[in-house]
Structures are given as structure tokens and as C-alpha cells.
Scaffold this motif. Sequence first.
Motif, PDB file in Angstrom:
ATOM      1  N   THR A  88     -56.416 -13.255  31.618  1.00 50.38           N
ATOM      2  CA  THR A  88     -55.718 -12.542  32.610  1.00 50.38           C
ATOM      3  C   THR A  88     -55.756 -13.062  34.010  1.00 50.38           C
ATOM      4  OG1 THR A  88     -56.536 -10.779  30.934  1.00 50.38           O
ATOM      5  CG2 THR A  88     -55.853 -10.097  33.232  1.00 50.38           C
ATOM      6  N   ARG A 125     -54.684  -6.699  35.441  1.00 49.77           N
ATOM      7  CA  ARG A 125     -54.120  -6.348  34.044  1.00 49.77           C
ATOM      8  C   ARG A 125     -53.823  -4.925  33.960  1.00 49.77           C
ATOM      9  NH1 ARG A 125     -55.259  -8.906  29.000  1.00 49.77           N
ATOM     10  NH2 ARG A 125     -55.101  -7.780  27.344  1.00 49.77           N
ATOM     11  N   PRO A 130     -53.245  -1.518  32.118  1.00 51.13           N
ATOM     12  CA  PRO A 130     -53.732  -0.744  31.102  1.00 51.13           C
ATOM     13  C   PRO A 130     -52.480  -0.128  30.235  1.00 51.13           C
ATOM     14  CG  PRO A 130     -55.345  -0.192  32.599  1.00 51.13           C
ATOM     15  CD  PRO A 130     -54.017  -0.997  33.280  1.00 51.13           C
ATOM     16  N   ASP A 175     -51.081  -2.551  27.817  1.00 48.95           N
ATOM     17  CA  ASP A 175     -51.774  -2.903  26.911  1.00 48.95           C
ATOM     18  C   ASP A 175     -51.673  -1.913  25.834  1.00 48.95           C
ATOM     19  OD1 ASP A 175     -53.245  -4.952  27.760  1.00 48.95           O
ATOM     20  OD2 ASP A 175     -55.323  -3.896  28.542  1.00 48.95           O
ATOM     21  N   ARG A 228     -50.096  -2.803  22.188  1.00 48.42           N
ATOM     22  CA  ARG A 228     -50.928  -2.746  21.131  1.00 48.42           C
ATOM     23  C   ARG A 228     -50.177  -1.678  19.984  1.00 48.42           C
ATOM     24  NH1 ARG A 228     -56.262  -2.617  24.505  1.00 48.42           N
ATOM     25  NH2 ARG A 228     -56.376  -4.793  24.583  1.00 48.42           N
ATOM     26  N   ASP A 279     -61.600 -11.029  28.335  1.00 46.70           N
ATOM     27  CA  ASP A 279     -60.512 -11.650  27.924  1.00 46.70           C
ATOM     28  C   ASP A 279     -60.641 -12.040  26.409  1.00 46.70           C
ATOM     29  OD1 ASP A 279     -59.105 -11.639  30.510  1.00 46.70           O
ATOM     30  OD2 ASP A 279     -59.955 -13.805  31.090  1.00 46.70           O
ATOM     31  N   ASN A 301     -60.356  -8.489  24.596  1.00 51.19           N
ATOM     32  CA  ASN A 301     -58.652  -8.104  24.526  1.00 51.19           C
ATOM     33  C   ASN A 301     -58.136  -9.063  23.373  1.00 51.19           C
ATOM     34  OD1 ASN A 301     -59.059  -6.115  26.539  1.00 51.19           O
ATOM     35  ND2 ASN A 301     -58.847  -7.768  28.252  1.00 51.19           N
ATOM     36  N   ASP A 321     -56.269  -7.165  20.472  1.00 47.78           N
ATOM     37  CA  ASP A 321     -54.888  -7.241  20.220  1.00 47.78           C
ATOM     38  C   ASP A 321     -54.793  -7.683  18.646  1.00 47.78           C
ATOM     39  OD1 ASP A 321     -54.337  -6.839  22.602  1.00 47.78           O
ATOM     40  OD2 ASP A 321     -54.065  -8.749  23.489  1.00 47.78           O
TER      41      ASP A 321
END
Length: 422
Positions: free
Chosen positions: A40, A78, A80, A83, A87, A216, A219, A223
Amino acid sequence: MAVIGTFGSFTTARLGIYASQASLNVTGNNIANINTEGYTRQRMDLISLHSGGMVRYANKFNTNIGYGVLCDGVSQLRDPYMDIRFRNEQAALGQAEAKLKGLMELGDIWDEVGKGEGEFGVVQNQIEDLLAQLEILSRRPGDDSVDTIVRGSATTLAKLINDYANATETVYNNYKTNLVKDDVQAVNTLLTKIQDLNTEIRRAGIYDDKALELRDARNVAIDELSKYMKINVTYTTEPLDQYKDVEKLVISIAGTGDPAVNLVDGIYATQISIPDKIPQRDPTDPDDPSTGLNVQQADYTRDISKEDMLNAAQDNTYLQIVLDPLKDPKGRYMKDGQDDIDTYTVLGDRTLEGSLQAKRELLTEEGEFSSDADIAVDEKALEKRGIPYYMKALDALAQKLAKEFNEANQFDPNDAATYYEN
């Protein structure tokens, strides 16, 4: 106007140079990691250095000027919201890919669009061949050569149907092994990895270290987990004492209501399994911990005791997933507000979204062959066709052919005039 000394001006310039150098280092690190998976982009956080006090003889003409710049830390850029979107789409993509792969494997067996010349359409072509031979036999009854040809055509058709059935069963067994062993192991490995990273990030947070590289890595694991099931990820804090809090990450299964079913809760995490048997509620026992929800009719979850789990006697027909109680890395159970250990949880038939659910449906859904019990679990069961649907459809075809031929070859002595005799 406030007066800054000569060396004060030098210090301001020096701090600016230091801050610029540090910012360039962060930029260089971003460029160096441009191809690093999960990295990131980072940013240097700068704050102005200023005096917090007042001069002894202050007046309206005094102007408080800053004394330079300080590096306050490094942050990640990043989003949210992105994200969450990513996802959610990962879960939808994982479900679509798993379903497509299964249907393509079935398509290699069941595709009947060809002409039966060593490619596709062999069963349809063989049925037409048998009908043609029967037509010839109807015009030449008692001809042994034609009778032999009919028998050979029928034998070939039976063998083809048997080959289709065996090939379909092989796909079923492969998918079941992949789900019950491979996918379950992959999910458990990811849950353990996220739990370990949470523990390291928590330890770093105690010393005010942001642990960006560990975040990282976490994450990337989250994912990957989102391909298997649709999840919600929330960030909260937990108090260490009356003076300090640290971040806590919670991962729950999306759509499981309130309270949600948690996969990870800080340093605590669960493990999943698909056992051969699942608990059966005893509706006559008011002390049964599962009273109030029947496992085969639950919309999403059912809590059960460890004893209920170990003494289960019901076949896990629907390949439902069981979640262990949350544990920390040392194997200690997480306790609720009443100081009770969390129970096992069985996920319902319609709980999950993602590749796990797609494979479960491929292995359990029977489409138009669904029973009343299947429909009680999922009112859309009649619309969903998994591998069992094709297996039962093939069985139905074979049984229908056998029934019709057997009835056509029954000899009734009381009606002998309708039959040809040699």
C-alpha cells in the motif's frame, strides 16, 4: 513582531531538509515496491513545529511564527470503501468462477450438441441409432441378424449411459474432496495467518509502531479469504489499561444478523470443518442448548454445545460448515460477557457467498428432483442444479428406457394373437 535568532533560522532550514529527505525516502520506497503484492502506498506525515508558550510581555503586535517541520510518522494511503467493494466483488467472482468450473467439467461429459462422431452428442446419436434399428426390426420380425444388431445398439447405449454416470460420479468425488479437504484447509490456513498477524500488529501497537508491512500482509490474506466467503471487516479498539488502547480487527461472515458470526476477533480466531455428521436438535428436551432453531431450517446459524457436536448422529447431507469456538494462539477459548465459552456454530444452507457456497451447491442441489426437506431448507432448491441433479436425470433416463423396453417385451398368453411367433 517576534524575532527569531540566526541559529533559529538555520534550525528551521535544517528541519525542512530533514523532512524533505525523509519524504523522498518514502517516495523511493513506494517506487521500489511498485510490483510488491499487497503493498500500500505510503505517505510521510508532517507537522509544524511551533512554540507552545507565550512571551512574558505579550502584546497585539507579537506574531507567533513556527520553528520548522517535524516528521510525525508514516501512513498508508488506503481507501476502506474500496476495500469493502473489492472484497464483495471477490466473493461474487469466487462463487461465479467455482460454479463455472464445475459446469464446464460437467459440460465435457454431458455436451450433446455434436453428431456423435467421436466428439459430442454420442448418447443422443446412439438413441437415434437404436430407434432406427428397432424400426428395421419391426419390418423384419424374426430376423436373427437384425435382432443381433438391435441388441448390440442397446448394449452400446447402456454402456454409454454407464460411462456418463461413472464420469459424473468422478467429478462429484473430486469436487467433494476439493471442498471438504483442500478448501477447508486453505481457509483454516488463512484464518491462522490473519490471527498471527493480528497478534504481531497488536504487539507493535503497544509500542506505537504502525507495522505497515504487517498490515499489507494481513490485507493480502483477507483479500484471499474473501474469495471463499463474503465477509465484513471492521476495525475497533480494545483497551490495554486506563491509559492506552490498541487496534482490534474483527472479521465476520456477511449476512449473519446480529450478533454476527465472527471468524476472527482480534487475537482470537476460529477453524472450520465439514464433518460427516452434524447435531440433531431434540425438540422434546427443553434443556437442549439448540432448542429454538432446527439446524435444517435455520436461515443462517445455530449454536450448539461441544457435547451435542461430539454425540451427533445425523448425516451431514447438506455439507454444512461447522465453526469451532474462537481461540487465541495459545489455544485458550474466548469468553462472552457472562464468562461463558462460545459454542460451536453450524452455518445454514444459505449463509455463505463465495467459492465455498458454489461448490456446496454443486455437490448438494438436485433441481427438480429436490425433496420437500430440501425445499424446507432452501425455497429456491428447485431452481438450483448441481451434480446430483445430472446424476438423477441420467438415472431417470435409464430407468425410463428400461421400463418401456420391459413393458414392450412382456408376453401375455391370453393375448398371443398380438405377438409374432416363430
